[in-house]
Scaffold this motif. Structure first.
Motif, PDB file in Angstrom:
ATOM      1  N   GLN A  12       0.840  -1.194   0.000  1.00 60.08           N
ATOM      2  CA  GLN A  12       0.000   0.000   0.000  1.00 60.08           C
ATOM      3  C   GLN A  12       0.874   1.241   0.000  1.00 60.08           C
ATOM      4  N   ILE A  13       0.456   2.268  -0.740  1.00 58.33           N
ATOM      5  CA  ILE A  13       1.236   3.499  -0.858  1.00 58.33           C
ATOM      6  C   ILE A  13       0.470   4.632  -0.190  1.00 58.33           C
TER       7      ILE A  13
ATOM      8  N   GLY B 192      -3.631   0.962  -8.256  1.00 56.87           N
ATOM      9  CA  GLY B 192      -5.056   1.228  -8.148  1.00 56.87           C
ATOM     10  C   GLY B 192      -5.384   2.165  -7.008  1.00 56.87           C
ATOM     11  N   GLU B 193      -6.456   2.935  -7.179  1.00 56.71           N
ATOM     12  CA  GLU B 193      -6.832   3.937  -6.182  1.00 56.71           C
ATOM     13  C   GLU B 193      -7.108   3.324  -4.813  1.00 56.71           C
TER      14      GLU B 193
ATOM     15  N   VAL C   7      -4.017   3.181  -2.562  1.00 54.82           N
ATOM     16  CA  VAL C   7      -3.300   4.434  -2.321  1.00 54.82           C
ATOM     17  C   VAL C   7      -4.100   5.246  -1.316  1.00 54.82           C
ATOM     18  N   GLY C   8      -3.451   5.660  -0.238  1.00 52.97           N
ATOM     19  CA  GLY C   8      -4.152   6.390   0.811  1.00 52.97           C
ATOM     20  C   GLY C   8      -3.436   7.650   1.220  1.00 52.97           C
ATOM     21  N   THR C   9      -4.052   8.353   2.161  1.00 51.72           N
ATOM     22  CA  THR C   9      -3.470   9.575   2.720  1.00 51.72           C
ATOM     23  C   THR C   9      -2.856   9.249   4.071  1.00 51.72           C
ATOM     24  N   CYS C  10      -1.611   9.607   4.234  1.00 52.14           N
ATOM     25  CA  CYS C  10      -0.878   9.286   5.467  1.00 52.14           C
ATOM     26  C   CYS C  10      -1.204  10.293   6.565  1.00 52.14           C
TER      27      CYS C  10
ATOM     28  N   ARG D  98       1.185  10.619  -6.387  1.00 49.51           N
ATOM     29  CA  ARG D  98      -0.124   9.988  -6.175  1.00 49.51           C
ATOM     30  C   ARG D  98      -0.687   9.459  -7.491  1.00 49.51           C
ATOM     31  N   SER D  99      -0.562  10.246  -8.558  1.00 49.09           N
ATOM     32  CA  SER D  99      -1.054   9.808  -9.864  1.00 49.09           C
ATOM     33  C   SER D  99      -0.355   8.532 -10.308  1.00 49.09           C
ATOM     34  N   VAL D 100       0.973   8.500 -10.173  1.00 47.91           N
ATOM     35  CA  VAL D 100       1.744   7.319 -10.560  1.00 47.91           C
ATOM     36  C   VAL D 100       1.364   6.122  -9.695  1.00 47.91           C
ATOM     37  N   ALA D 101       1.212   6.343  -8.397  1.00 38.45           N
ATOM     38  CA  ALA D 101       0.850   5.251  -7.482  1.00 38.45           C
ATOM     39  C   ALA D 101      -0.506   4.661  -7.842  1.00 38.45           C
TER      40      ALA D 101
END
Length: 396
Positions: free
Chosen positions: A179-180, A325-326, A329-332, A317-320
């Motif tokens: 997860q990113i 997939g969305e 990808v989250g907000t830290c 974020r776009s690359v991740a």
């Protein structure tokens, strides 16, 4: 923005999983402390040279900088990984556990280095970018005020190896593997250290009226300092003031001449950081005066805030999202720990990313910690695709 197969994909690294895992396990078994990463740096440099990079060694200590240019664009991107380990005796019981007793990769820098090496090999082989790629393998991230980022900058990193944006990552225990997590603006805290020497007048413990007790004075300071955040800091801001050590005296029947204590101070905003210093100094001085003592304050500014600029964070974020997939990808959340990557961000815009290390991962700096091999290919693909996106042929 491309969503086709012309940029690096996770599938492009499937056949590299075994090799990357072997590299990571080798690095984990052979950890080196800050400013002592000689063998690690040589291992990294040899790999990069074999792939065709222009490699410069011993930048700011054992730092390694690898440069690869392709095409005609003047644009440049830098990606950084840290290499040092910690003075901790490993207790994982793994087959690839540290062979250097009392030293281990308890923060995952073995994984960070492996990830960047994986991206480096791919980018050198495919060369689907237009511009200059600068890879920074940094020593001594764990070294505090003598950190590798500062040493490399002092050694002319920015002038000798120019680039437009810089990116880095750290593994994130508690988040699923691969997860990113990203966050625009402040991500990790500024970290300052305060050492306080309280001077009194010693004497017999049975005659305290003839003394100026520095221990009592120091204890009142510790209690009073709790007000710095609770009463003198905007409650919508985040700050930490923690007294971690206090030392005074050797005998139960003696009031000592001096007492010492130390504070760690964390903040996410420069105005808050400045206010904390002002209030801490004022509080210590006023308590000392009220007790008839004298206090000497050594206020040491450490790493600044890790501040992720808008443009590089949006790109990452776009690359991740393209890559995993969305939903992955989250907000830290804000992280009160500090990172010397922040020093690069004082000079160039950039983004520091967090990469999941597993929901059940041991915490960072634990003797039971191990980097999640499942995240290696995700990290390598992220860096490869990010470089390709930033250095697209039609970029401005």
């Amino acid at each position: 923005m491309l969503h086709d197969n012309t940029k690096a994909r996770l599938a492009d690294f499937d056949d590299r999983k075994e090799e990357l895992t072997a590299i990571r396990h080798y690095l984990h078994q052979n950890p080196e402390l800050s400013h002592k990463e000689e063998k690690t740096a040589r291992f990294v440099a040899d790999k990069l040279k074999s792939w065709g990079y222009d490699v410069t060694e011993n930048v700011g200590g054992y730092g390694v900088v690898a440069v690869l240019s392709n095409g005609t664009s003047k644009r440049g991107i830098a990606i950084r990984a840290d290499m040092d380990a910690l003075p901790i005796r490993e207790e994982t019981g793994l087959d690839h556990a540290s062979a250097n007793d009392g030293v281990m990769h308890a923060c995952g820098h073995d994984g960070h280095t492996t990830i960047l090496l994986g991206a480096a090999e791919y980018l050198a082989r495919t060369r689907r970018f237009d511009g200059t790629l600068t890879l920074i393998f940094q020593p001594a991230e764990e070294a505090g005020t003598t950190s590798g980022a500062q040493k490399m900058i002092e050694d002319g990193l920015l002038e000798r190896f120019p680039f437009d944006m810089i990116f880095g990552l750290h593994n994130h225990p508690g988040a699923p593997e691969g997860q990113i997590l990203l966050r625009e603006g402040p991500l990790m805290a500024a970290a300052d250290t305060v050492e306080v020497l309280v001077k009194g007048r010693g004497g017999h413990a049975s005659r305290p009226h003839l003394t100026v007790d520095p221990l009592v004075t120091a204890c009142h300071m510790v209690v009073a300092l709790q007000m710095v955040v609770s009463r003198f800091t905007d409650p919508t801001q985040t700050a930490v003031v923690t007294v971690g050590t206090i030392h005074a005296g050797e005998a139960v029947n003696v009031i000592p001449e001096t007492a010492r204590f130390a504070i760690t101070v964390r903040s996410f905003d420069e105005d808050v950081r400045a206010n904390l210093e002002t209030r801490i100094r004022q509080m210590i001085a006023s308590v000392a005066a009220g007790h008839g003592a004298v206090a000497e304050v050594d206020y040491q500014r450490g790493h600044p805030v890790v501040f992720n600029a808008a443009e590089p964070t949006a790109l990452a974020r776009s690359v991740a999202e393209e890559l995993v997939g969305e939903d992955n990808v989250g907000t830290c959340n804000l992280i009160p720990g500090s990172e010397d990557f922040s020093h690069y961000l004082e000079f160039r815009p950039g983004c520091f990313v967090r990469l999941g290390n597993g929901v059940d991962s041991a915490v960072l700096h634990s003797s039971k910690f191990d980097f999640a091999d499942e995240s290696l290919t995700v990290g390598a693909a992220l860096w490869a695709r990010l470089a390709e996106r930033f250095l697209e042929e039609d970029a401005g």
